[in-house]
Design an enzyme around this catalytic site. Structure first.
Site, PDB file in Angstrom:
ATOM      1  CG  HIS A 152       5.856  -4.172   1.867  1.00  0.00           C
ATOM      2  ND1 HIS A 152       6.572  -4.829   2.844  1.00  0.00           N
ATOM      3  CD2 HIS A 152       6.433  -4.529   0.685  1.00  0.00           C
ATOM      4  CE1 HIS A 152       7.514  -5.560   2.294  1.00  0.00           C
ATOM      5  NE2 HIS A 152       7.462  -5.384   0.976  1.00  0.00           N
ATOM      6  CB  SER A 160      -7.922   3.510 -12.954  1.00  0.00           C
ATOM      7  OG  SER A 160      -8.468   4.021 -11.755  1.00  0.00           O
ATOM      8  CD  GLN A 175      -3.125  -5.140   2.694  1.00  0.00           C
ATOM      9  OE1 GLN A 175      -3.737  -4.467   3.512  1.00  0.00           O
ATOM     10  NE2 GLN A 175      -2.760  -6.393   2.933  1.00  0.00           N
ATOM     11  NE  ARG A 193      -3.414   4.482 -14.167  1.00  0.00           N
ATOM     12  CZ  ARG A 193      -3.263   3.305 -13.555  1.00  0.00           C
ATOM     13  NH1 ARG A 193      -2.510   3.217 -12.466  1.00  0.00           N
ATOM     14  NH2 ARG A 193      -3.851   2.230 -14.015  1.00  0.00           N
TER      15      ARG A 193
END
Length: 330
Positions: free
Chosen positions: A108, A51, A27, A48
């Protein structure tokens, strides 16, 4: 339910904001790209250090900061990280650093509805939830077709929370329809649909039907075609025409068999079990179980994932899909 479109949204609202997207996954990536393409110039990705997602966002041209650093000047913080990670992210990086009067935006409702996050009292708390995966949201934005989704207002400190939600929703491509709901209803219906039909029920039904045919002596290839491969074709018909429209698109024989046999498979026992699944979701039992599973190292979850991947239908499917290169075309 109240429904809004792009005509009800002022894009200028979100265009004036510094928006932080926490996480650049399914998303998060779509939200960031669509916001930028809608004229939101100040979009930052929180990830992070080192990452893969951060590197991907940086390659796409976004500034990438730590979550704590990105939050300090953010007007809107959109939570795109996984549900199970959000409570720690909020407590460690967002609660101490978000400026007063900012907006905390959920994609969500899980973490808020089950009390895993309790936002500071000075924050607007809203939800903008596309009704589908990020890849579809992005594809429809690029094609110009638009998409639909849900909005919810949990707390409106600024008296501008709803206009912000509509503005953000239109900017990510939900201008075709934004249906207003609540965090509770979005969360509980989402979990129920995933577990009983979309991800749990349909997959288990396919595996059970496949095993029934194979155990009866039929070739695994035939079982795969009849129980899995053609499922997409029928779901596509339901998706575009509804269930009755799907029935009109198949043979009379198939339709008659569906009316006779569907209720035998989805019988009173299954319906009762669905009610028990919903009760676990409504009571918070499923949420507690999932968070406990994460806290204990995900041993059961990992074992279940490995068992699913080792099911015989997977080997058959890989072999047959290799014969169908068109499946991987955009």
């Amino acid at each position: 339910m109240p429904t809004y479109t792009a005509a009800d949204a002022e894009l200028a609202i979100v265009r004036s904001k510094r928006v932080v997207i926490v996480g650049y996954g399914n998303q998060g990536e779509a939200h960031a790209l669509n916001l930028r393409d809608s004229g939101v110039a100040n979009v930052v990705v929180a990830a992070r250090e080192g990452s893969t997602s951060g590197d991907k966002a940086r390659a796409a041209g976004f500034p990438v900061l730590s979550t704590a650093d990105s939050a300090r000047e953010a007007d809107v913080v959109a939570l795109g990280a996984p549900d199970e990670a959000l409570p720690e992210i909020y407590a460690r990086d967002l609660a101490p650093n978000m400026k007063r009067g900012a907006a905390l935006l959920f994609i969500h409702g899980f973490a808020l509805h089950y009390g895993l996050i309790q936002p500071r009292d000075d924050l607007d708390v809203i939800m903008v939830a596309p009704a589908g995966p990020g890849a579809a949201l992005r594809a429809n934005y690029v094609s110009g077709d638009g998409y639909i989704g849900l909005i919810a207002i949990h707390r409106d400190v600024s008296d501008r929370a709803k206009p912000l939600a509509l503005s953000y929703g239109a900017a990510i491509g939900l201008g075709a329809g934004m249906i207003e709901t609540t965090f509770r209803d979005e969360t509980e219906t989402d979990l129920f649909g995933e577990q009983t039909v979309l991800c749990g029920g349909s997959a288990e039904l396919v595996r059970a039907a496949f095993a029934t045919l194979v155990n009866a002596g039929y070739a695994p290839e035939l079982a795969y075609f009849e129980c899995l491969h053609q499922l997409k074709l029928l779901v596509d018909l339901m998706h575009t025409r509804g269930i009755a429209g799907m029935y009109r698109g198949i043979s009379n024989t198939a339709e008659y068999g569906a009316y006779r046999t569907g209720p035998r498979v989805i019988d009173a026992h299954v319906r009762a079990e669905m009610s028990r699944v919903l009760a676990d979701i409504q009571s918070g039992q499923f949420a507690r179980d999932w968070m406990d599973e994460n806290a204990s190292g995900r041993t059961q979850f990992t074992a279940l994932r490995e068992r699913a991947a080792a099911h015989p239908i997977e080997a058959v499917g890989r072999r047959l899909r290799a014969m169908m290169p068109w499946l991987n075309k955009p």
